[in-house]
Scaffold this motif. Structure first.
Motif, mmCIF file in Angstrom:
data_model
loop_
_atom_site.group_PDB
_atom_site.id
_atom_site.type_symbol
_atom_site.label_atom_id
_atom_site.label_comp_id
_atom_site.label_asym_id
_atom_site.label_seq_id
_atom_site.Cartn_x
_atom_site.Cartn_y
_atom_site.Cartn_z
ATOM 1 N N ILE A 68 39.805 50.769 37.984
ATOM 2 C CA ILE A 68 38.864 50.709 36.860
ATOM 3 C C ILE A 68 37.693 49.798 37.210
ATOM 4 C CG2 ILE A 68 38.595 49.953 34.466
ATOM 5 C CD1 ILE A 68 41.533 50.790 34.070
ATOM 6 N N PHE A 69 37.982 48.688 37.879
ATOM 7 C CA PHE A 69 36.928 47.753 38.244
ATOM 8 C C PHE A 69 36.031 48.337 39.332
ATOM 9 C CE2 PHE A 69 40.492 45.001 36.822
ATOM 10 C CZ PHE A 69 39.920 44.620 35.628
ATOM 11 N N TRP A 70 36.615 49.107 40.272
ATOM 12 C CA TRP A 70 35.820 49.757 41.303
ATOM 13 C C TRP A 70 34.899 50.794 40.672
ATOM 14 C CZ3 TRP A 70 35.738 54.863 43.145
ATOM 15 C CH2 TRP A 70 34.989 55.046 44.310
ATOM 16 N N LYS A 71 35.420 51.553 39.701
ATOM 17 C CA LYS A 71 34.598 52.564 39.023
ATOM 18 C C LYS A 71 33.493 51.906 38.206
ATOM 19 C CE LYS A 71 38.306 55.870 38.886
ATOM 20 N NZ LYS A 71 39.345 56.509 38.084
ATOM 21 N N ALA A 72 33.793 50.782 37.571
ATOM 22 C CA ALA A 72 32.762 50.063 36.815
ATOM 23 C C ALA A 72 31.674 49.546 37.754
ATOM 24 C CB ALA A 72 33.388 48.913 36.028
ATOM 25 N N ALA A 73 32.066 49.101 38.938
ATOM 26 C CA ALA A 73 31.075 48.648 39.921
ATOM 27 C C ALA A 73 30.192 49.806 40.376
ATOM 28 C CB ALA A 73 31.768 48.007 41.119
ATOM 29 N N ARG A 74 30.774 50.986 40.564
ATOM 30 C CA ARG A 74 29.987 52.164 40.940
ATOM 31 C C ARG A 74 29.000 52.540 39.844
ATOM 32 N NH1 ARG A 74 29.569 51.996 45.714
ATOM 33 N NH2 ARG A 74 31.500 51.949 46.834
ATOM 34 N N ILE A 75 29.447 52.500 38.607
ATOM 35 C CA ILE A 75 28.552 52.797 37.488
ATOM 36 C C ILE A 75 27.411 51.794 37.458
ATOM 37 C CG2 ILE A 75 28.384 52.824 34.970
ATOM 38 C CD1 ILE A 75 31.264 53.919 34.959
ATOM 39 N N TYR A 80 28.297 42.913 40.193
ATOM 40 C CA TYR A 80 27.951 41.655 40.868
ATOM 41 C C TYR A 80 29.032 41.254 41.872
ATOM 42 C CZ TYR A 80 26.916 36.741 41.585
ATOM 43 O OH TYR A 80 26.659 35.527 42.151
ATOM 44 N N VAL A 81 30.288 41.356 41.464
ATOM 45 C CA VAL A 81 31.388 40.988 42.362
ATOM 46 C C VAL A 81 31.418 41.924 43.567
ATOM 47 C CG1 VAL A 81 33.916 40.923 42.555
ATOM 48 C CG2 VAL A 81 32.792 39.871 40.611
ATOM 49 N N HIS A 82 31.155 43.198 43.347
ATOM 50 C CA HIS A 82 31.150 44.145 44.465
ATOM 51 C C HIS A 82 30.005 43.865 45.428
ATOM 52 C CE1 HIS A 82 30.694 48.058 46.531
ATOM 53 N NE2 HIS A 82 32.017 47.987 46.527
ATOM 54 N N GLN A 83 28.894 43.361 44.911
ATOM 55 C CA GLN A 83 27.771 43.036 45.788
ATOM 56 C C GLN A 83 28.085 41.795 46.634
ATOM 57 O OE1 GLN A 83 24.182 42.108 43.689
ATOM 58 N NE2 GLN A 83 22.926 42.234 45.507
ATOM 59 N N ILE A 84 28.776 40.820 46.054
ATOM 60 C CA ILE A 84 29.072 39.580 46.770
ATOM 61 C C ILE A 84 30.304 39.736 47.676
ATOM 62 C CG2 ILE A 84 29.636 37.134 46.489
ATOM 63 C CD1 ILE A 84 26.795 37.868 45.633
ATOM 64 N N PHE A 85 31.378 40.314 47.140
ATOM 65 C CA PHE A 85 32.637 40.494 47.875
ATOM 66 C C PHE A 85 33.037 41.974 47.855
ATOM 67 C CE2 PHE A 85 32.987 36.291 45.764
ATOM 68 C CZ PHE A 85 32.915 35.496 46.896
ATOM 69 N N PRO A 86 32.447 42.820 48.686
ATOM 70 C CA PRO A 86 32.721 44.260 48.592
ATOM 71 C C PRO A 86 34.150 44.652 48.957
ATOM 72 C CG PRO A 86 31.280 43.793 50.446
ATOM 73 C CD PRO A 86 31.456 42.518 49.692
ATOM 74 N N THR A 87 34.807 43.886 49.818
ATOM 75 C CA THR A 87 36.146 44.290 50.252
ATOM 76 C C THR A 87 37.182 44.146 49.143
ATOM 77 O OG1 THR A 87 36.534 42.069 51.135
ATOM 78 C CG2 THR A 87 35.714 43.732 52.662
ATOM 79 N N ILE A 88 36.941 43.266 48.186
ATOM 80 C CA ILE A 88 37.907 43.073 47.099
ATOM 81 C C ILE A 88 38.049 44.340 46.273
ATOM 82 C CG2 ILE A 88 38.339 41.831 44.949
ATOM 83 C CD1 ILE A 88 37.086 39.388 46.214
ATOM 84 N N ILE A 96 32.116 46.285 27.347
ATOM 85 C CA ILE A 96 31.972 47.286 28.407
ATOM 86 C C ILE A 96 30.766 46.979 29.288
ATOM 87 C CG2 ILE A 96 31.460 49.722 28.840
ATOM 88 C CD1 ILE A 96 33.208 50.346 26.388
ATOM 89 N N LEU A 97 29.642 46.608 28.675
ATOM 90 C CA LEU A 97 28.456 46.253 29.464
ATOM 91 C C LEU A 97 28.711 45.033 30.346
ATOM 92 C CD1 LEU A 97 25.470 46.787 27.025
ATOM 93 C CD2 LEU A 97 25.887 47.959 29.171
ATOM 94 N N LEU A 98 29.372 44.035 29.803
ATOM 95 C CA LEU A 98 29.673 42.847 30.603
ATOM 96 C C LEU A 98 30.641 43.160 31.729
ATOM 97 C CD1 LEU A 98 29.929 40.109 27.847
ATOM 98 C CD2 LEU A 98 28.131 40.391 29.545
ATOM 99 N N LEU A 99 31.598 44.054 31.486
ATOM 100 C CA LEU A 99 32.527 44.462 32.537
ATOM 101 C C LEU A 99 31.783 45.178 33.662
ATOM 102 C CD1 LEU A 99 35.554 44.863 33.431
ATOM 103 C CD2 LEU A 99 35.328 47.122 32.403
ATOM 104 N N ILE A 100 30.892 46.085 33.312
ATOM 105 C CA ILE A 100 30.133 46.823 34.321
ATOM 106 C C ILE A 100 29.246 45.878 35.128
ATOM 107 C CG2 ILE A 100 28.276 48.521 34.628
ATOM 108 C CD1 ILE A 100 29.526 50.075 32.294
ATOM 109 N N CYS A 101 28.545 44.977 34.447
ATOM 110 C CA CYS A 101 27.649 44.046 35.152
ATOM 111 C C CYS A 101 28.432 43.090 36.047
ATOM 112 C CB CYS A 101 26.821 43.265 34.144
ATOM 113 S SG CYS A 101 25.639 44.278 33.257
ATOM 114 N N THR A 102 29.556 42.597 35.567
ATOM 115 C CA THR A 102 30.363 41.675 36.357
ATOM 116 C C THR A 102 30.954 42.359 37.580
ATOM 117 O OG1 THR A 102 30.916 40.446 34.359
ATOM 118 C CG2 THR A 102 32.310 40.084 36.274
ATOM 119 N N CYS A 103 31.466 43.569 37.410
ATOM 120 C CA CYS A 103 32.045 44.291 38.544
ATOM 121 C C CYS A 103 30.983 44.637 39.585
ATOM 122 C CB CYS A 103 32.739 45.554 38.052
ATOM 123 S SG CYS A 103 34.260 45.225 37.158
#
Length: 72
Positions: free
Chosen positions: A42-49, A23-31, A14-21
């Protein structure tokens, strides 16, 4: 043992999922921004968290790393 049956491994996933999401949202926000609902939401919510609770998530990562180094 599967990560679903080992609580420490589940927390690590769960921690790795949150950190990865986050990071991806910071680099490629439109995805992640175009997939806010459904299964991909779920990935968008993990990025928000990860973005909003960044200090707490980083402390959890450091604590998890320390417990991995010390051992089981």
């Amino acid at each position: 043992m599967s990560a679903l049956f080992n609580f420490q491994s589940l927390l690590l996933v769960i921690l790795l999922l949150i950190c990865t999401c986050a990071y991806v949202h910071q680099i490629f926000p439109t995805i992640l921004d175009r997939n806010k609902q459904g299964l991909m939401g779920i990935f968008w919510k993990a990025a928000r968290i990860g973005e909003r609770l960044s200090p707490y998530i980083s402390l959890c990562c450091v604590f998890m790393a320390a417990t991995m180094v010390v051992g089981n």
